[in-house]
Design an enzyme around this catalytic site. Structure first.
Site, PDB file in Angstrom:
ATOM      1  N   ARG A 121       8.176 -33.136 -15.815  1.00  0.00           N
ATOM      2  CA  ARG A 121       8.685 -33.497 -17.137  1.00  0.00           C
ATOM      3  C   ARG A 121       9.358 -32.316 -17.834  1.00  0.00           C
ATOM      4  O   ARG A 121      10.387 -32.473 -18.491  1.00  0.00           O
ATOM      5  CB  ARG A 121       7.542 -34.060 -18.005  1.00  0.00           C
ATOM      6  CG  ARG A 121       7.946 -34.445 -19.424  1.00  0.00           C
ATOM      7  CD  ARG A 121       9.241 -35.224 -19.516  1.00  0.00           C
ATOM      8  NE  ARG A 121       9.297 -36.382 -18.647  1.00  0.00           N
ATOM      9  CZ  ARG A 121      10.390 -37.058 -18.366  1.00  0.00           C
ATOM     10  NH1 ARG A 121      11.561 -36.664 -18.885  1.00  0.00           N
ATOM     11  NH2 ARG A 121      10.361 -38.096 -17.571  1.00  0.00           N
ATOM     12  N   LYS A 156      24.560 -25.979 -35.513  1.00  0.00           N
ATOM     13  CA  LYS A 156      23.643 -27.106 -35.693  1.00  0.00           C
ATOM     14  C   LYS A 156      22.941 -27.400 -34.367  1.00  0.00           C
ATOM     15  O   LYS A 156      23.211 -28.392 -33.689  1.00  0.00           O
ATOM     16  CB  LYS A 156      24.404 -28.323 -36.205  1.00  0.00           C
ATOM     17  CG  LYS A 156      25.009 -28.096 -37.589  1.00  0.00           C
ATOM     18  CD  LYS A 156      25.874 -29.254 -38.022  1.00  0.00           C
ATOM     19  CE  LYS A 156      26.525 -28.978 -39.373  1.00  0.00           C
ATOM     20  NZ  LYS A 156      27.430 -30.066 -39.804  1.00  0.00           N
ATOM     21  N   LYS A 188      31.950 -19.593 -47.396  1.00  0.00           N
ATOM     22  CA  LYS A 188      31.925 -20.991 -47.817  1.00  0.00           C
ATOM     23  C   LYS A 188      31.889 -21.068 -49.334  1.00  0.00           C
ATOM     24  O   LYS A 188      31.886 -20.039 -50.028  1.00  0.00           O
ATOM     25  CB  LYS A 188      30.721 -21.691 -47.185  1.00  0.00           C
ATOM     26  CG  LYS A 188      30.672 -21.544 -45.660  1.00  0.00           C
ATOM     27  CD  LYS A 188      29.587 -22.350 -45.025  1.00  0.00           C
ATOM     28  CE  LYS A 188      29.985 -23.789 -44.871  1.00  0.00           C
ATOM     29  NZ  LYS A 188      29.026 -24.558 -44.054  1.00  0.00           N
ATOM     30  N   GLU A 217      36.257 -21.207 -45.444  1.00  0.00           N
ATOM     31  CA  GLU A 217      36.254 -22.666 -45.475  1.00  0.00           C
ATOM     32  C   GLU A 217      37.216 -23.163 -46.545  1.00  0.00           C
ATOM     33  O   GLU A 217      37.175 -22.699 -47.688  1.00  0.00           O
ATOM     34  CB  GLU A 217      34.844 -23.171 -45.758  1.00  0.00           C
ATOM     35  CG  GLU A 217      34.725 -24.681 -45.815  1.00  0.00           C
ATOM     36  CD  GLU A 217      33.329 -25.125 -46.192  1.00  0.00           C
ATOM     37  OE1 GLU A 217      32.711 -25.836 -45.390  1.00  0.00           O
ATOM     38  OE2 GLU A 217      32.862 -24.753 -47.288  1.00  0.00           O
ATOM     39  N   ASP A 238      38.100 -28.254 -43.674  1.00  0.00           N
ATOM     40  CA  ASP A 238      36.973 -29.182 -43.732  1.00  0.00           C
ATOM     41  C   ASP A 238      37.374 -30.539 -44.296  1.00  0.00           C
ATOM     42  O   ASP A 238      37.864 -30.635 -45.428  1.00  0.00           O
ATOM     43  CB  ASP A 238      35.862 -28.568 -44.587  1.00  0.00           C
ATOM     44  CG  ASP A 238      34.565 -29.341 -44.503  1.00  0.00           C
ATOM     45  OD1 ASP A 238      34.343 -30.022 -43.476  1.00  0.00           O
ATOM     46  OD2 ASP A 238      33.776 -29.274 -45.461  1.00  0.00           O
TER      47      ASP A 238
END
Length: 302
Positions: A121, A156, A188, A217, A238
């Site tokens: 596993r 992320k 940002k 950004e 963005d």
């Protein structure tokens, strides 16, 4: 033939991989307590295998694709098996980055059956996760093929798995934007609010981290002009429409400034976005939302 556990060319550090293998196995076998270095770790840990499998039984296990995709993480999965069965023999008919079909054998391991089942596993979790990311990345790379645009990942990632997940993106044909907060300065909206303006934020970064690439950004074309005036190296565009992206590309012109489209991107619009002339498409979903690639372990005893 290269050893199945060889990490050469992966960019993964052996010490980090060994630590990941140890954490993964202790999570499954001991609930977090350290594994012994020298013993039959299946006995007393994998209670089912210890009860049902003779200690001297050997077998051969095939790691098999249960779906079409792109494989990644095989050398790491192989190290899971050799951690519990140091004398196991391994062959890898597939290599990371290969397109595979349902039914293909990716890795074959021969060793004590108890150890193979105890490792099953953990090895599958690692390879399935990495292969799922590689498979999703390849779909994006295929979608923008021929445009010159590069598919990027983001930060992320699953906590503790960033090196593996970013490696999987590379296996799928994508590229890594940055490994953390330390290697690229990303200005940002909150940084702009704290510094007072885009120009002030960029100037402060230049002063305190002069060797670091500075990205800004931008939500609007007007902000693109402001960032260019401030001397940014790289612009993050963005949630812009394709018309806005084309305007941004035109504004940059021949300047040595890279443009990255991000936010709300889907495979359906990927090519249209790439066709605007941006250099990169960054896709957080590659690492935060890719489904696993279904893999299984098929055992033959004797």
């Amino acid at each position: 033939m290269r050893a199945a556990t060889d990490l050469t060319g992966t960019g993964l550090e052996a010490a980090w991989v060994d630590e990941l293998v140890e954490r993964t196995l202790t999570e499954d076998l001991t609930g977090g307590a350290p594994l012994p270095r020298q013993s039959d770790v299946a006995v007393g840990y994998d209670v089912t295998s210890a009860a049902t499998v003779p200690g001297d039984q050997f077998g051969t296990a095939d790691l098999v694709a249960r779906a079409d995709g792109v494989v990644a993480g095989l050398p790491v999965a192989a190290r899971v098996f050799t951690r519990l069965a140091p004398g196991a023999t391994l062959t890898a008919p597939a290599a990371d980055g290969d397109r595979v079909r349902r039914g293909d054998v990716l890795l074959t391991v021969r060793g004590p059956v108890r150890a193979l089942l105890a490792a099953e596993r953990s090895a599958l979790n690692i390879a399935s996760r990495a292969s799922g990311i590689a498979t999703a990345t390849r779909a994006w790379v295929d979608a923008v093929a021929g445009t010159g645009a590069v598919v990027l990942d983001t930060r992320k990632t699953t906590p503790g798995l960033r090196p593996l997940e970013k490696y999987a993106v590379r296996c799928g044909g994508g590229s890594n934007k940055r490994m953390g907060l330390y290697d690229v300065a990303m200005v940002k909206d909150n940084h702009v609010a704290a510094a007072g303006s885009v120009a002030a934020a960029v100037a402060l970064v230049r002063e305190r981290a002069p060797r670091v690439t500075v990205q800004v950004e931008c939500d609007t074309v007007a902000q693109v002009g402001e960032a260019l005036d401030a001397g940014a190296d790289f612009l993050l565009l963005d949630n812009m429409t394709t018309d806005q992206l084309r305007e941004a590309v035109a504004l940059v012109g021949d300047l040595d400034v890279d443009l990255e489209a991000t936010g709300g991107l889907t495979l359906e619009v990927a090519r249209a976005v790439a066709d605007t002339g941006v250099d990169y498409l960054s896709v957080g979903a590659l690492t935060h939302s890719s489904p696993i690639l279904d893999l299984a372990l098929d055992l033959r005893t004797g």
